[in-house]
Motif scaffolding. Structure first.
Motif, PDB file in Angstrom:
ATOM      1  N   ASP A  27      27.510 -53.925 -17.967  1.00 37.27           N
ATOM      2  CA  ASP A  27      28.652 -53.740 -17.086  1.00 37.27           C
ATOM      3  C   ASP A  27      29.419 -55.054 -16.889  1.00 37.27           C
ATOM      4  OD1 ASP A  27      30.256 -52.130 -15.296  1.00 37.27           O
ATOM      5  OD2 ASP A  27      29.283 -53.191 -13.634  1.00 37.27           O
ATOM      6  N   GLN A  28      28.682 -56.158 -16.893  1.00 36.39           N
ATOM      7  CA  GLN A  28      29.304 -57.468 -16.677  1.00 36.39           C
ATOM      8  C   GLN A  28      29.923 -58.043 -17.948  1.00 36.39           C
ATOM      9  OE1 GLN A  28      26.087 -59.774 -15.129  1.00 36.39           O
ATOM     10  NE2 GLN A  28      26.113 -58.778 -13.133  1.00 36.39           N
ATOM     11  N   VAL A  29      29.271 -57.866 -19.100  1.00 39.05           N
ATOM     12  CA  VAL A  29      29.728 -58.548 -20.316  1.00 39.05           C
ATOM     13  C   VAL A  29      30.139 -57.613 -21.446  1.00 39.05           C
ATOM     14  CG1 VAL A  29      28.336 -60.595 -19.848  1.00 39.05           C
ATOM     15  CG2 VAL A  29      27.411 -58.796 -21.274  1.00 39.05           C
ATOM     16  N   GLY A  30      30.009 -56.344 -21.280  1.00 38.40           N
ATOM     17  CA  GLY A  30      30.316 -55.413 -22.361  1.00 38.40           C
ATOM     18  C   GLY A  30      29.048 -54.925 -23.031  1.00 38.40           C
ATOM     19  N   ARG A  31      29.186 -54.449 -24.240  1.00 41.56           N
ATOM     20  CA  ARG A  31      28.029 -53.892 -24.962  1.00 41.56           C
ATOM     21  C   ARG A  31      26.956 -54.943 -25.184  1.00 41.56           C
ATOM     22  NH1 ARG A  31      29.598 -49.709 -29.610  1.00 41.56           N
ATOM     23  NH2 ARG A  31      27.957 -48.526 -28.654  1.00 41.56           N
ATOM     24  N   VAL A  32      25.722 -54.504 -25.056  1.00 43.25           N
ATOM     25  CA  VAL A  32      24.581 -55.376 -25.326  1.00 43.25           C
ATOM     26  C   VAL A  32      23.600 -54.639 -26.229  1.00 43.25           C
ATOM     27  CG1 VAL A  32      24.750 -56.723 -23.206  1.00 43.25           C
ATOM     28  CG2 VAL A  32      23.398 -54.641 -23.209  1.00 43.25           C
ATOM     29  N   ARG A  33      22.879 -55.413 -27.015  1.00 42.44           N
ATOM     30  CA  ARG A  33      21.875 -54.845 -27.909  1.00 42.44           C
ATOM     31  C   ARG A  33      20.585 -54.609 -27.124  1.00 42.44           C
ATOM     32  NH1 ARG A  33      17.588 -56.408 -30.804  1.00 42.44           N
ATOM     33  NH2 ARG A  33      17.647 -58.544 -30.074  1.00 42.44           N
ATOM     34  N   VAL A  34      20.013 -53.436 -27.290  1.00 38.26           N
ATOM     35  CA  VAL A  34      18.729 -53.136 -26.661  1.00 38.26           C
ATOM     36  C   VAL A  34      17.643 -53.624 -27.611  1.00 38.26           C
ATOM     37  CG1 VAL A  34      17.188 -51.315 -25.840  1.00 38.26           C
ATOM     38  CG2 VAL A  34      19.665 -51.135 -25.470  1.00 38.26           C
ATOM     39  N   PRO A  35      16.775 -54.517 -27.149  1.00 33.46           N
ATOM     40  CA  PRO A  35      15.766 -55.066 -28.054  1.00 33.46           C
ATOM     41  C   PRO A  35      14.726 -54.033 -28.461  1.00 33.46           C
ATOM     42  CG  PRO A  35      15.428 -55.878 -25.819  1.00 33.46           C
ATOM     43  CD  PRO A  35      16.687 -55.070 -25.811  1.00 33.46           C
ATOM     44  N   GLU A  36      14.094 -54.313 -29.592  1.00 28.54           N
ATOM     45  CA  GLU A  36      13.009 -53.451 -30.059  1.00 28.54           C
ATOM     46  C   GLU A  36      11.848 -53.493 -29.069  1.00 28.54           C
ATOM     47  OE1 GLU A  36      11.551 -53.863 -34.110  1.00 28.54           O
ATOM     48  OE2 GLU A  36      13.286 -55.128 -34.503  1.00 28.54           O
ATOM     49  N   ALA A  37      11.024 -52.484 -29.142  1.00 32.45           N
ATOM     50  CA  ALA A  37       9.795 -52.487 -28.352  1.00 32.45           C
ATOM     51  C   ALA A  37       8.928 -53.649 -28.827  1.00 32.45           C
ATOM     52  CB  ALA A  37       9.054 -51.168 -28.517  1.00 32.45           C
ATOM     53  N   THR A  38       8.192 -54.234 -27.930  1.00 35.14           N
ATOM     54  CA  THR A  38       7.341 -55.365 -28.288  1.00 35.14           C
ATOM     55  C   THR A  38       5.879 -55.010 -28.081  1.00 35.14           C
ATOM     56  OG1 THR A  38       7.495 -56.285 -26.057  1.00 35.14           O
ATOM     57  CG2 THR A  38       9.103 -57.058 -27.661  1.00 35.14           C
ATOM     58  N   THR A  39       5.028 -55.837 -28.640  1.00 38.48           N
ATOM     59  CA  THR A  39       3.595 -55.662 -28.479  1.00 38.48           C
ATOM     60  C   THR A  39       2.954 -57.033 -28.325  1.00 38.48           C
ATOM     61  OG1 THR A  39       1.626 -54.607 -29.397  1.00 38.48           O
ATOM     62  CG2 THR A  39       3.073 -55.705 -30.957  1.00 38.48           C
ATOM     63  N   VAL A  40       1.816 -57.073 -27.721  1.00 39.68           N
ATOM     64  CA  VAL A  40       1.091 -58.331 -27.571  1.00 39.68           C
ATOM     65  C   VAL A  40       0.421 -58.654 -28.903  1.00 39.68           C
ATOM     66  CG1 VAL A  40      -0.794 -59.498 -26.392  1.00 39.68           C
ATOM     67  CG2 VAL A  40       0.704 -57.958 -25.118  1.00 39.68           C
ATOM     68  N   PHE A  41       0.547 -59.908 -29.326  1.00 42.94           N
ATOM     69  CA  PHE A  41      -0.012 -60.361 -30.594  1.00 42.94           C
ATOM     70  C   PHE A  41      -0.635 -61.724 -30.326  1.00 42.94           C
ATOM     71  CE2 PHE A  41       0.507 -62.523 -34.740  1.00 42.94           C
ATOM     72  CZ  PHE A  41      -0.132 -61.619 -35.556  1.00 42.94           C
TER      73      PHE A  41
END
Length: 86
Positions: A27-41
């Motif tokens: 809403d503040q900056v426009g479109r944003v990329r949604v990051p991939e799901a992460t996992t603990v490694f």
């Protein structure tokens, strides 16, 4: 925004709180990329290398996870160097 938050949380299987952060940022900056799901490694590093990684992350204003993600992505994109095992 509430509806977008709910849809985002369901579609990407993230918490409502995290989805709300994404929608507020968008809403503040426009479109944003949604990051991939992460996992603990978990990996074991020498103490000296761990100190260097933490220091570099702090200096660059990023997280250790983001720094390591970038480094590994660049390494894997370049391909394997001679002498390293898969």
């Amino acid at each position: 925004m509430a509806e977008a938050t709910q849809i985002l949380a369901e579609q990407f299987d993230c918490s409502t709180r995290q989805a709300r952060r994404y929608t507020q940022h968008a809403d503040q900056v426009g479109r944003v990329r949604v990051p991939e799901a992460t996992t603990v490694f978990t990996v074991k590093l020498s103490a000296a290398l761990a100190v260097r990684v933490r220091q570099r992350a702090r200096e660059s204003g990023t997280t250790i996870s983001a720094l390591v993600t970038q480094a590994l992505t660049e390494f894997l994109t370049r391909g394997h160097r001679k002498g390293l095992r898969e």
